[in-house]
Design an enzyme around this catalytic site. Structure first.
Site, PDB file in Angstrom:
ATOM      1  CD  GLU A 211      -2.634  -1.058   2.670  1.00  0.00           C
ATOM      2  OE1 GLU A 211      -2.459  -0.083   3.433  1.00  0.00           O
ATOM      3  OE2 GLU A 211      -3.375  -2.005   2.941  1.00  0.00           O
TER       4      GLU A 211
ATOM      5  CB  CYS B 131       2.059  -3.088  16.673  1.00  0.00           C
ATOM      6  SG  CYS B 131       3.736  -2.411  16.676  1.00  0.00           S
TER       7      CYS B 131
ATOM      8  CB  CYS C  29      -0.486  -2.514  13.477  1.00  0.00           C
ATOM      9  SG  CYS C  29       0.029  -1.946  11.845  1.00  0.00           S
TER      10      CYS C  29
ATOM     11  N   GLY D   6       5.263  -2.215   7.396  1.00  0.00           N
ATOM     12  CA  GLY D   6       6.614  -2.673   7.704  1.00  0.00           C
ATOM     13  C   GLY D   6       7.346  -1.777   8.681  1.00  0.00           C
ATOM     14  CD  GLU D   7      10.897  -0.547  12.532  1.00  0.00           C
ATOM     15  OE1 GLU D   7      11.770   0.266  12.178  1.00  0.00           O
ATOM     16  OE2 GLU D   7       9.940  -0.250  13.276  1.00  0.00           O
TER      17      GLU D   7
ATOM     18  CG  LEU E  98       6.250   6.424  23.478  1.00  0.00           C
ATOM     19  CD1 LEU E  98       7.555   5.666  23.717  1.00  0.00           C
ATOM     20  CD2 LEU E  98       6.327   7.825  24.077  1.00  0.00           C
ATOM     21  CG  HIS E  99       1.798   3.685  19.770  1.00  0.00           C
ATOM     22  ND1 HIS E  99       1.146   4.731  19.155  1.00  0.00           N
ATOM     23  CD2 HIS E  99       2.534   3.085  18.795  1.00  0.00           C
ATOM     24  CE1 HIS E  99       1.457   4.752  17.865  1.00  0.00           C
ATOM     25  NE2 HIS E  99       2.305   3.776  17.627  1.00  0.00           N
TER      26      HIS E  99
ATOM     27  CG  ASN F 187      -7.891   5.024  10.716  1.00  0.00           C
ATOM     28  OD1 ASN F 187      -8.846   5.740  10.438  1.00  0.00           O
ATOM     29  ND2 ASN F 187      -6.641   5.365  10.447  1.00  0.00           N
TER      30      ASN F 187
ATOM     31  CB  CYS G  17      -0.812   1.414   8.175  1.00  0.00           C
ATOM     32  SG  CYS G  17       0.646   0.701   7.439  1.00  0.00           S
TER      33      CYS G  17
END
Length: 362
Positions: free
Chosen positions: A105, A129, A132, A175-176, A231-232, A306, A349
């Site tokens: 994407e 995560c 995600c 992705g990271e 961070l979250h 989202n 995402c």
């Protein structure tokens, strides 16, 4: 109102390296090996990134012999657009097919200051995560530098129709990025180069979930690129629940790496903080976050999440978001709430890719 354009998958086969993976000096080295003058590299880059041609035959100021050498050595095909979703706010989400059939994407976001693109660096993600969609199905493979570059080229081709341009980019797609570090850096240098798409370093942002060794390495790079940390959570226990990577790269060590980066570069860092209803969005969380970030040259970007059907998290109520923001501001933290875009399309995402994978397995 959503508008969707869907195309059929193609049989793509790339046996040769992508020409979009080459930096200018690498193209010059290749030309030297072929007995060609190195100034041709600038001409080739002009065809690729300024005129954005799709085949070597259009490179009319190159000899047929050189065009044949290029064709025999490098693949010039980029990506096949499978789905193009347009939101009522102008946001466009692309689902691109890669040569091996995998899909990725890319998102084009429109702002008052210009057009921004969010690019993907991996097919899937291994970070895991818990909120995600990108990590659903795990990591399939890294993208090559040329496959990341091609995302920008394809979106720019779409903008060429209205004489617009990509003015900034964020590496925050699937992705990271630091899990694909070398290809990431190759991409950034190609896109930043004056002979490439020439997007200024300060108009680019790279985000990581916190791979500590790569943060130290990134601090030594000579590109003045903006840097963001997902961070979250304000403490290790909650962060480990939301982001399993925290078990490997613990929050205190992450903060030390961040302080090193800020001191080494002199640049402000952005902390991305997604708000999940009842999980990390209470006043005490904001107070704890302010204490964690005290003394760090930073900015906090609050993200109303989202909804992802496969995940259990819910959106934080609007009033609670404002209260969280106020709590941080009252404690001297520079903070903003991210403007939501593409809310009426699969803009979170990984959502569009996950939907496509579901349809393929029906």
């Amino acid at each position: 109102m959503e508008t969707t354009v869907r195309k059929q998958k193609k049989n793509l086969e790339m046996k040769k390296p992508s020409i979009y993976s080459l930096q200018l000096h690498e193209m010059q080295d290749w030309l030297k090996e072929q007995g060609e003058p190195k100034f041709r590299a600038g001409q080739i880059f002009d065809w690729l990134y300024k005129k954005r041609v799709k085949n070597y035959e259009d490179m009319s100021n190159l000899s047929k012999g050189l065009r044949d050498k290029l064709s025999n050595s490098f693949d010039i095909t980029t990506l096949n657009t499978l789905v193009k979703q347009t939101s009522s706010d102008g946001t466009i989400k692309f689902l691109f097919q890669l040569y091996d059939g995998y899909s990725i994407e890319t998102v084009l976001m429109r702002h008052e200051y210009g057009n921004s693109i969010c690019v993907t660096t991996q097919v899937g993600c291994r970070i895991g995560c818990t909120f995600c969609a990108s990590t659903l199905g795990g990591l399939k493979r890294n993208l090559e530098a040329g496959e990341i570059v091609a995302q920008v080229v394809e979106v720019q081709r779409a903008l060429d129709e209205t004489e617009e341009r990509v003015s900034s980019l964020v590496v925050m797609g699937i992705g990271e990025p630091f899990d694909n570090y070398d290809n990431l850096m190759g991409f950034l240098r190609i896109i930043n180069h004056e002979k490439g798409l020439h997007i200024g370093a300060r108009h680019m942002t790279v985000s990581t979930s916190g791979i500590i060794p790569k943060i130290y390495k990134f601090a030594e790079e000579d590109l003045q690129i903006n840097f963001a940390i997902s961070l979250h959570a304000p403490n290790s226990e909650l962060r480990s629940k939301l982001m399993p990577i925290n078990r490997a790269y613990k929050l205190p060590d992450l903060m030390e790496a961040i302080k090193y980066y800020v001191n080494r570069t002199g640049r402000r860092i952005t902390f991305e903080y997604g708000l999940f209803g009842g999980e990390n969005d209470q006043v005490e969380h904001a107070e704890e976050l302010a204490a964690l970030l005290k003394g760090v040259k930073c900015h906090v970007n609050l993200i109303p999440v989202n909804y992802v059907p496969e995940r259990d998290y819910v959106r934080t109520p609007r009033e609670q978001i404002f209260l969280f923001e106020k709590t941080l501001k009252d404690r001297g933290v520079n903070v903003t709430i991210r403007r939501e875009q593409g809310h009426d399309i699969d803009a979170a995402c990984g959502q569009l890719r996950a939907k496509e994978r579901k349809e393929e397995t029906r």
